[in-house]
Design a protein around this motif. Structure first.
Motif, PDB file in Angstrom:
ATOM      1  N   GLU A   1      45.739  50.241  38.549  1.00 37.86           N
ATOM      2  CA  GLU A   1      44.475  49.620  38.966  1.00 37.86           C
ATOM      3  C   GLU A   1      44.210  48.319  38.204  1.00 37.86           C
ATOM      4  O   GLU A   1      43.533  47.422  38.719  1.00 37.86           O
ATOM      5  N   ASP A   2      44.722  48.210  36.978  1.00 32.20           N
ATOM      6  CA  ASP A   2      44.502  46.996  36.192  1.00 32.20           C
ATOM      7  C   ASP A   2      45.198  45.806  36.841  1.00 32.20           C
ATOM      8  O   ASP A   2      44.635  44.706  36.925  1.00 32.20           O
ATOM      9  N   ILE A   3      46.430  46.012  37.285  1.00 30.46           N
ATOM     10  CA  ILE A   3      47.163  44.952  37.975  1.00 30.46           C
ATOM     11  C   ILE A   3      46.544  44.673  39.334  1.00 30.46           C
ATOM     12  O   ILE A   3      46.250  43.524  39.692  1.00 30.46           O
ATOM     13  N   ALA A   4      46.317  45.728  40.125  1.00 33.54           N
ATOM     14  CA  ALA A   4      45.799  45.561  41.481  1.00 33.54           C
ATOM     15  C   ALA A   4      44.439  44.869  41.468  1.00 33.54           C
ATOM     16  O   ALA A   4      44.177  43.953  42.270  1.00 33.54           O
ATOM     17  N   GLY A   5      43.566  45.282  40.564  1.00 33.64           N
ATOM     18  CA  GLY A   5      42.228  44.698  40.499  1.00 33.64           C
ATOM     19  C   GLY A   5      42.254  43.230  40.124  1.00 33.64           C
ATOM     20  O   GLY A   5      41.498  42.415  40.674  1.00 33.64           O
ATOM     21  N   THR A   6      43.140  42.862  39.200  1.00 34.70           N
ATOM     22  CA  THR A   6      43.240  41.470  38.783  1.00 34.70           C
ATOM     23  C   THR A   6      43.794  40.600  39.900  1.00 34.70           C
ATOM     24  O   THR A   6      43.301  39.494  40.152  1.00 34.70           O
ATOM     25  N   VAL A   7      44.805  41.091  40.587  1.00 35.96           N
ATOM     26  CA  VAL A   7      45.390  40.334  41.699  1.00 35.96           C
ATOM     27  C   VAL A   7      44.365  40.144  42.817  1.00 35.96           C
ATOM     28  O   VAL A   7      44.218  39.049  43.363  1.00 35.96           O
ATOM     29  N   VAL A   8      43.631  41.210  43.141  1.00 26.34           N
ATOM     30  CA  VAL A   8      42.600  41.103  44.184  1.00 26.34           C
ATOM     31  C   VAL A   8      41.528  40.102  43.766  1.00 26.34           C
ATOM     32  O   VAL A   8      41.088  39.271  44.570  1.00 26.34           O
ATOM     33  N   PHE A   9      41.099  40.153  42.514  1.00 24.65           N
ATOM     34  CA  PHE A   9      40.108  39.192  42.015  1.00 24.65           C
ATOM     35  C   PHE A   9      40.591  37.759  42.200  1.00 24.65           C
ATOM     36  O   PHE A   9      39.893  36.907  42.756  1.00 24.65           O
ATOM     37  N   LEU A  10      41.817  37.471  41.752  1.00 19.84           N
ATOM     38  CA  LEU A  10      42.330  36.113  41.831  1.00 19.84           C
ATOM     39  C   LEU A  10      42.500  35.637  43.271  1.00 19.84           C
ATOM     40  O   LEU A  10      42.398  34.440  43.544  1.00 19.84           O
ATOM     41  N   CYS A  11      42.751  36.563  44.182  1.00 15.52           N
ATOM     42  CA  CYS A  11      43.003  36.201  45.578  1.00 15.52           C
ATOM     43  C   CYS A  11      41.735  36.165  46.421  1.00 15.52           C
ATOM     44  O   CYS A  11      41.773  35.718  47.571  1.00 15.52           O
ATOM     45  N   SER A  12      40.631  36.627  45.889  1.00 14.19           N
ATOM     46  CA  SER A  12      39.382  36.720  46.645  1.00 14.19           C
ATOM     47  C   SER A  12      38.467  35.533  46.345  1.00 14.19           C
ATOM     48  O   SER A  12      38.762  34.696  45.495  1.00 14.19           O
ATOM     49  N   ARG A  13      37.329  35.483  47.016  1.00 11.08           N
ATOM     50  CA  ARG A  13      36.338  34.435  46.727  1.00 11.08           C
ATOM     51  C   ARG A  13      35.866  34.500  45.286  1.00 11.08           C
ATOM     52  O   ARG A  13      35.471  33.478  44.707  1.00 11.08           O
ATOM     53  N   ALA A  14      35.919  35.679  44.677  1.00 13.36           N
ATOM     54  CA  ALA A  14      35.499  35.823  43.287  1.00 13.36           C
ATOM     55  C   ALA A  14      36.343  34.967  42.353  1.00 13.36           C
ATOM     56  O   ALA A  14      35.871  34.514  41.308  1.00 13.36           O
ATOM     57  N   GLY A  15      37.604  34.736  42.720  1.00 18.53           N
ATOM     58  CA  GLY A  15      38.497  33.922  41.901  1.00 18.53           C
ATOM     59  C   GLY A  15      38.707  32.527  42.440  1.00 18.53           C
ATOM     60  O   GLY A  15      39.668  31.853  42.073  1.00 18.53           O
ATOM     61  N   GLY A  16      37.804  32.062  43.268  1.00 17.01           N
ATOM     62  CA  GLY A  16      37.988  30.793  43.956  1.00 17.01           C
ATOM     63  C   GLY A  16      37.906  29.551  43.095  1.00 17.01           C
ATOM     64  O   GLY A  16      38.240  28.456  43.564  1.00 17.01           O
ATOM     65  N   HIS A  17      37.459  29.674  41.848  1.00 19.96           N
ATOM     66  CA  HIS A  17      37.385  28.505  40.959  1.00 19.96           C
ATOM     67  C   HIS A  17      38.300  28.683  39.753  1.00 19.96           C
ATOM     68  O   HIS A  17      38.160  28.004  38.748  1.00 19.96           O
ATOM     69  N   VAL A  18      39.264  29.609  39.860  1.00 16.61           N
ATOM     70  CA  VAL A  18      40.241  29.836  38.801  1.00 16.61           C
ATOM     71  C   VAL A  18      41.549  29.198  39.241  1.00 16.61           C
ATOM     72  O   VAL A  18      42.100  29.550  40.281  1.00 16.61           O
ATOM     73  N   ASN A  19      42.045  28.254  38.466  1.00 19.25           N
ATOM     74  CA  ASN A  19      43.269  27.542  38.839  1.00 19.25           C
ATOM     75  C   ASN A  19      43.978  27.095  37.574  1.00 19.25           C
ATOM     76  O   ASN A  19      43.374  26.483  36.690  1.00 19.25           O
ATOM     77  N   GLY A  20      45.267  27.416  37.469  1.00 24.77           N
ATOM     78  CA  GLY A  20      46.052  27.023  36.308  1.00 24.77           C
ATOM     79  C   GLY A  20      45.805  27.874  35.088  1.00 24.77           C
ATOM     80  O   GLY A  20      46.141  27.487  33.963  1.00 24.77           O
ATOM     81  N   ASP A  21      45.261  29.052  35.277  1.00 25.59           N
ATOM     82  CA  ASP A  21      44.912  29.910  34.146  1.00 25.59           C
ATOM     83  C   ASP A  21      45.891  31.069  34.031  1.00 25.59           C
ATOM     84  O   ASP A  21      46.703  31.328  34.914  1.00 25.59           O
ATOM     85  N   THR A  22      45.808  31.786  32.918  1.00 21.72           N
ATOM     86  CA  THR A  22      46.601  32.990  32.684  1.00 21.72           C
ATOM     87  C   THR A  22      45.656  34.111  32.279  1.00 21.72           C
ATOM     88  O   THR A  22      44.877  33.947  31.336  1.00 21.72           O
ATOM     89  N   ILE A  23      45.701  35.211  32.995  1.00 21.64           N
ATOM     90  CA  ILE A  23      44.909  36.387  32.627  1.00 21.64           C
ATOM     91  C   ILE A  23      45.822  37.374  31.910  1.00 21.64           C
ATOM     92  O   ILE A  23      46.837  37.806  32.453  1.00 21.64           O
ATOM     93  N   VAL A  24      45.455  37.704  30.677  1.00 17.38           N
ATOM     94  CA  VAL A  24      46.240  38.626  29.857  1.00 17.38           C
ATOM     95  C   VAL A  24      45.747  40.044  30.101  1.00 17.38           C
ATOM     96  O   VAL A  24      44.548  40.326  30.027  1.00 17.38           O
ATOM     97  N   LEU A  25      46.689  40.948  30.387  1.00 18.77           N
ATOM     98  CA  LEU A  25      46.358  42.338  30.694  1.00 18.77           C
ATOM     99  C   LEU A  25      47.069  43.248  29.698  1.00 18.77           C
ATOM    100  O   LEU A  25      48.108  43.826  29.988  1.00 18.77           O
ATOM    101  N   ASP A  26      46.489  43.339  28.498  1.00 16.48           N
ATOM    102  CA  ASP A  26      47.137  44.152  27.467  1.00 16.48           C
ATOM    103  C   ASP A  26      46.146  44.935  26.612  1.00 16.48           C
ATOM    104  O   ASP A  26      46.496  45.447  25.554  1.00 16.48           O
ATOM    105  N   GLY A  27      44.882  45.027  27.070  1.00 15.70           N
ATOM    106  CA  GLY A  27      43.882  45.789  26.314  1.00 15.70           C
ATOM    107  C   GLY A  27      43.516  45.184  24.976  1.00 15.70           C
ATOM    108  O   GLY A  27      42.913  45.849  24.132  1.00 15.70           O
ATOM    109  N   GLY A  28      43.884  43.914  24.742  1.00 13.92           N
ATOM    110  CA  GLY A  28      43.575  43.251  23.473  1.00 13.92           C
ATOM    111  C   GLY A  28      44.644  43.382  22.414  1.00 13.92           C
ATOM    112  O   GLY A  28      44.465  42.926  21.285  1.00 13.92           O
ATOM    113  N   LYS A  29      45.788  43.978  22.761  1.00  6.79           N
ATOM    114  CA  LYS A  29      46.821  44.240  21.756  1.00  6.79           C
ATOM    115  C   LYS A  29      47.373  42.961  21.128  1.00  6.79           C
ATOM    116  O   LYS A  29      47.674  42.931  19.929  1.00  6.79           O
ATOM    117  N   ILE A  30      47.508  41.904  21.919  1.00  6.02           N
ATOM    118  CA  ILE A  30      48.065  40.672  21.378  1.00  6.02           C
ATOM    119  C   ILE A  30      47.193  40.121  20.251  1.00  6.02           C
ATOM    120  O   ILE A  30      47.684  39.521  19.297  1.00  6.02           O
TER     121      ILE A  30
END
Length: 284
Positions: A249-278
């Motif tokens: 769900e973490d991957i699916a939700g992020t991909v859907v966000f970026l592909c939807s109107r909710a992510g319409g002003h996100v461009n050239g960014d990187t979303i890190v999905l690691d629970g803060g481990k880095i």
């Protein structure tokens, strides 16, 4: 001057994550992160989701599972087009086969990739370096290039097409070293995330937004060797600030966000999905 009454107005907010009627392509979509994302795209309303990877059997199994989803949109379907992304001729054939099925694409999740683990002195040129760099960077670029005409076909300022590339936290921090050193993998993931930034500037004016995701550990066939070597799922989960590893769900939700109107002003960014481990690893 805008009033509070004006500020609370949001355009069709209840459907801001909807992908109703969109057409998506998922490379490396037959299993793991790609299939998680494809499932999310289908359930968010896509009308067509093309699944491509090297093995035809895997594509067919993935498509069968997606088409059996009970909550996909009426008439929505997943379509299998096997292709070996490591070969330019296959990328070109993939674009041609997709064009036979649809006049346009709205979403490309460029997720196909490979890894390689070996001690520093044992990394060989062909399999340990060239194969990984070619699939993780070169193939991603040319897949985007060959599918760009279909991505541009219906893209507009208000409804841009989307491209997402799969990087890794290994391309932001330091990947595995020692006996299972992932030197080419880490370098390739840093490269593909920077490629996404460059393409965001190149393709943005064409109404195609390009972003990257950088997953940490998600249990998958490709990651299981490193997971086991690092102590297993439970141990690694405990080392993360949020106490667990990644889920589908973490991957699916992020991909859907970026592909939807909710992510319409996100461009050239990187979303890190690691629970803060880095960041947890950087504590003094």
């Amino acid at each position: 001057m805008a009033s509070a009454k004006d500020d609370v107005k949001l355009h069709d907010f209840k459907n801001i994550f909807s992908l109703s009627g969109k057409v998506a392509v998922v490379s490396g979509g037959s299993r793991g992160l790609g299939l998680h994302a494809a499932s999310g795209l289908m359930q968010a309303g896509c009308s067509k989701v093309f699944i491509t990877s090297r093995k035809a059997k895997g594509c067919e199994e993935a498509v069968a599972a997606l088409n059996a989803l009970p909550n996909k949109a009426p008439g929505a379907r997943a379509i299998s087009i096997p292709a070996d992304s490591s070969k330019m001729s296959e990328i070109e054939r993939l674009a041609q086969e997709i064009a036979k099925e649809t006049s346009h694409i709205d979403i490309l999740f460029a997720n196909a990739g490979a890894t390689w683990g070996a001690p520093f002195a044992a990394v060989d040129e062909k399999n340990g370096w060239d194969k990984v760099m070619d699939l993780n960077v070169k193939a991603v670029f040319f897949t985007i290039q060959k599918l760009a005409p279909l991505l541009q076909k219906r893209a507009t300022l208000e409804d841009p097409s989307r491209v997402i590339v799969t990087g890794s936290v290994a391309g932001i921090g330091i990947g595995a070293t020692g006996l299972l050193g992932t030197y080419s993998y880490s370098a390739s993931k840093a490269a593909v995330l920077h490629l996404a930034r460059n393409l965001a500037v190149e393709l943005g004016p064409r109404h195609i937004l390009v972003n990257g995701i950088a997953p940490g550990f998600f249990p998958s066939k490709m990651a299981n060797g490193l997971l086991d070597a690092a102590g297993g799922v439970e141990k690694l989960g405990e080392e993360s600030p949020n106490g667990r590893l990644g889920r589908g769900e973490d991957i699916a939700g992020t991909v859907v966000f970026l592909c939807s109107r909710a992510g319409g002003h996100v461009n050239g960014d990187t979303i890190v999905l690691d629970g803060g481990k880095i960041w947890g690893n950087s504590r003094l």
